[in-house]
Design an enzyme around this catalytic site. Structure first.
Site, short mmCIF file in Angstrom:
data_model
loop_
_atom_site.label_atom_id
_atom_site.label_comp_id
_atom_site.label_asym_id
_atom_site.label_seq_id
_atom_site.Cartn_x
_atom_site.Cartn_y
_atom_site.Cartn_z
N ASP A 191 17.69 23.67 42.78
CA ASP A 191 18.77 24.31 43.52
C ASP A 191 18.49 23.91 44.97
O ASP A 191 17.34 23.97 45.42
CB ASP A 191 18.68 25.84 43.36
CG ASP A 191 19.84 26.55 44.02
OD1 ASP A 191 20.58 27.23 43.32
OD2 ASP A 191 20.00 26.42 45.26
N THR B 182 25.22 22.07 47.13
CA THR B 182 26.03 22.16 48.35
C THR B 182 25.38 23.01 49.44
O THR B 182 25.67 22.83 50.61
CB THR B 182 27.43 22.75 48.03
OG1 THR B 182 27.26 24.05 47.46
CG2 THR B 182 28.21 21.86 47.10
N ASP B 183 24.49 23.93 49.04
CA ASP B 183 23.99 24.90 50.03
C ASP B 183 23.31 24.23 51.23
O ASP B 183 23.45 24.68 52.36
CB ASP B 183 23.04 25.90 49.37
CG ASP B 183 23.78 26.89 48.48
OD1 ASP B 183 25.02 27.00 48.63
OD2 ASP B 183 23.13 27.55 47.64
N CYS C 299 29.80 28.50 67.65
CA CYS C 299 31.18 28.13 67.32
C CYS C 299 31.17 26.92 66.40
O CYS C 299 30.39 25.99 66.60
CB CYS C 299 31.96 27.77 68.58
SG CYS C 299 32.16 29.13 69.71
N SER D 9 18.71 25.22 47.68
CA SER D 9 18.06 26.21 48.54
C SER D 9 16.55 25.94 48.62
O SER D 9 15.88 26.40 49.54
CB SER D 9 18.27 27.62 48.00
OG SER D 9 19.61 27.81 47.71
N THR E 90 24.60 22.51 41.71
CA THR E 90 25.59 23.05 40.77
C THR E 90 26.19 22.00 39.84
O THR E 90 26.41 22.28 38.65
CB THR E 90 26.73 23.73 41.56
OG1 THR E 90 26.19 24.86 42.23
CG2 THR E 90 27.86 24.18 40.66
N1 ASP Z 1 22.98 26.88 44.97
C1 ASP Z 1 23.60 25.61 44.67
C2 ASP Z 1 22.77 24.53 45.35
O1 ASP Z 1 22.90 24.36 46.54
C3 ASP Z 1 24.99 25.59 45.15
C4 ASP Z 1 25.75 24.32 44.86
O2 ASP Z 1 25.24 23.31 44.48
O3 ASP Z 1 26.99 24.34 45.07
O4 ASP Z 1 21.98 23.88 44.70
#
Ligand code: ASP
Length: 342
Positions: A65, A97-98, A280, A67, A20
């Protein structure tokens, strides 16, 4: 920021993999665009502040991305760091972040004898937007990487520095997107950056060694009430090398159903290493504490203790890429290799 010996600036290597932070809007939603992150960075006056270490940027091609990150990209990040290791004092990996916690965990195992900082960071809001959290995350990550305080793979986000292999993504919309529920923060950035010296790992001695990962067949199975285990029998073939079982609480599985144990047993007999983690966020597995986990202990499953699923999965990749002897892998799985287990 100068080095103690000659007053010269620390050198920090930024590796942009995608995510992102450098994305732009498109008709299909946010997507990374080649060259855009570099432009945004070069337009940030903070990057040329006298207190900023010297930096250079390596942009991956293609940008992803996160993912779409695979073992191949982990190896690519590892090689990029290893090839430049002598030339830089620290590394920032800009990443989506993913799957950032998976990648930070993977690199923590892959980079053996690490004595320099590798800081993963990114953003929830792209740099092209007014309220982007990316600026603060980049600036603080660079200052942390130049501080001489950190010698391990970590993750900086929203004012907190976490051990990479203890981190997990906890929110898809808050700026506080990550936490390390079973390990203290390594640093917190308020008015000043305060380091938690007692929690930081010491630098390793010896030469950096890169253990690239093989594409090891690994499965993650999350247990839920009413799960029909027989549906999963077909994946428990002799090709499967490792299974991370995400169990209830302290390592518990339904014991009133007959079907789970034979399936897990089949995977074990086929040579797979079964590692038990908890669903958890916080706390530890303790195999044998309840009757509902004793059976897993009896069939030789590994107690994953307080490892995150991200750490357990990437540790399996690492160990199967490094060792061939199953008993050695099983033994190492229980040991604390990089601060991933309390
Ligand atoms: N879909 C994005 C990624 O992981 C989300 C992000 O970067 O916050 O590349």
């Amino acid at each position: 920021m100068g080095c103690n010996m000659c007053g010269c600036k620390k050198r920090i290597c930024l590796i942009y993999t995608g995510g992102t932070i450098g994305m732009v809007p498109s008709p299909n939603g946010y997507t990374p665009k080649a060259g855009f992150f570099r432009r945004m960075l070069e337009e940030m006056p903070e990057m040329y502040d006298p207190d900023m270490p010297s930096w250079s940027l390596l942009e991956f091609d293609p940008l992803l991305d996160s993912s779409n990150i695979t073992v191949r990209e982990w190896n690519k990040i590892g090689r990029a760091i290893a090839e430049r290791y002598r030339d830089f004092d620290g590394f920032i990996v800009l990443h989506g972040t993913d799957t950032m916690s998976y990648s930070a965990s993977a690199l923590s195992f892959m980079l053996e004898n690490l004595s320099k900082p590798v800081v993963f960071t990114g953003a929830q809001i792209p740099l092209c937007q007014l309220r982007s959290d990316g600026r603060d995350n980049i600036i603080n990550s660079i200052l942390i990487a130049a501080s001489d305080k950190i010698h391990e793979v970590c993750l900086y986000f929203n004012g907190k520095l976490l051990r990479g292999n203890r981190s997990t993504k906890k929110s898809s919309d808050h700026l506080e997107a990550f936490e390390s529920p079973n390990a203290p923060h390594l640093a917190e950035a308020g008015i000043s950056i305060r380091y938690n010296e007692a929690a930081i790992r010491p630098p390793c001695v010896g030469e950096l060694r890169l253990q690239e990962f093989f594409d090891v067949p690994i499965g993650v199975l999350k247990v839920f009430p009413g799960i029909q285990f027989e549906l999963f029998a077909f994946i428990m073939t002799d090709q499967l090398k490792g299974v991370v079982l995400e169990t209830f609480g302290a390592g518990n599985i339904p014991s009133c159903q007959e079907s789970l144990l034979p399936i897990i047993q089949k995977a074990y007999d086929n040579g797979a290493i079964i590692t038990v983690c908890s669903q958890c966020m916080q706390g530890s597995v303790s195999l044998g504490a309840y009757a509902t986990s004793k059976s897993l202990q009896n069939i030789g499953a590994v107690d994953g203790k307080d490892m995150t699923t991200e750490a357990a999965v990437t540790k399996l990749y690492y160990l199967f890429s490094h060792y061939t002897d199953k008993d050695a892998i099983k033994e190492k799985m229980t040991q604390n290799l990089r601060g991933e287990i309390s």
